[in-house]
Design a protein around this motif. Sequence first.
Motif, PDB file in Angstrom:
ATOM      1  N   UNK A 119      47.290  15.678  26.059  1.00  0.00           N
ATOM      2  CA  UNK A 119      47.286  14.635  25.026  1.00  0.00           C
ATOM      3  C   UNK A 119      48.679  14.423  24.460  1.00  0.00           C
ATOM      4  N   UNK A 120      49.426  15.522  24.247  1.00  0.00           N
ATOM      5  CA  UNK A 120      50.762  15.403  23.682  1.00  0.00           C
ATOM      6  C   UNK A 120      51.698  14.626  24.612  1.00  0.00           C
ATOM      7  N   UNK A 121      51.658  14.934  25.902  1.00  0.00           N
ATOM      8  CA  UNK A 121      52.510  14.225  26.864  1.00  0.00           C
ATOM      9  C   UNK A 121      52.104  12.756  26.965  1.00  0.00           C
ATOM     10  N   UNK A 122      50.806  12.512  26.874  1.00  0.00           N
ATOM     11  CA  UNK A 122      50.289  11.140  26.863  1.00  0.00           C
ATOM     12  C   UNK A 122      50.823  10.376  25.654  1.00  0.00           C
ATOM     13  N   UNK A 123      50.773  11.005  24.478  1.00  0.00           N
ATOM     14  CA  UNK A 123      51.290  10.385  23.257  1.00  0.00           C
ATOM     15  C   UNK A 123      52.795  10.147  23.358  1.00  0.00           C
ATOM     16  N   UNK A 124      53.507  11.088  23.944  1.00  0.00           N
ATOM     17  CA  UNK A 124      54.949  10.939  24.118  1.00  0.00           C
ATOM     18  C   UNK A 124      55.256   9.730  24.992  1.00  0.00           C
ATOM     19  N   UNK A 125      54.540   9.594  26.094  1.00  0.00           N
ATOM     20  CA  UNK A 125      54.766   8.449  26.980  1.00  0.00           C
ATOM     21  C   UNK A 125      54.486   7.135  26.246  1.00  0.00           C
ATOM     22  N   UNK A 126      53.400   7.080  25.504  1.00  0.00           N
ATOM     23  CA  UNK A 126      53.084   5.866  24.733  1.00  0.00           C
ATOM     24  C   UNK A 126      54.151   5.578  23.689  1.00  0.00           C
TER      25      UNK A 126
END
Length: 137
Positions: free
Chosen positions: A3-10
């Motif tokens: 989730x954290x990496x997903x949020x970072x990409x967004x």
Amino acid sequence: MSDWHDELELALLPLEDLRVDSVYMTFVISSALGEHGILHQCRIGYAEDRLSLMITAPHCWIELEQGWCIDLRLRQWLGDEDDLPHGVFQPSSYPRVRYRGTALVVPHLDVEDLRAMTNDAYSKVKLPWLAGQAAAA
């Protein structure tokens, strides 16, 4: 992807359409990561498409902890194909591409410079909390 990496990409999406090369993109992203205390290493070298044998050099990208990378410029040079990395990713998920490089020292840029370099897109980057990164590990 966690989730954290997903949020970072967004969070980095406002930078995606900038008309800057990989060096300046790396400077901008590194500055944002540094402001939030996110450990990372900037790299300069080349990326090779093992399928087409095309090489883009010099090329810059960012390495995060636990083998994650950030690259928003590779597809600009090698093509917009799903099996080429883009955004926040694990290089092992993209065996078609090989990255080789050394550490890149990023100059300190103040917020006004970053905003000017990015047509104010820098001010739209809202990174996830570092605590989320620890949970994603």
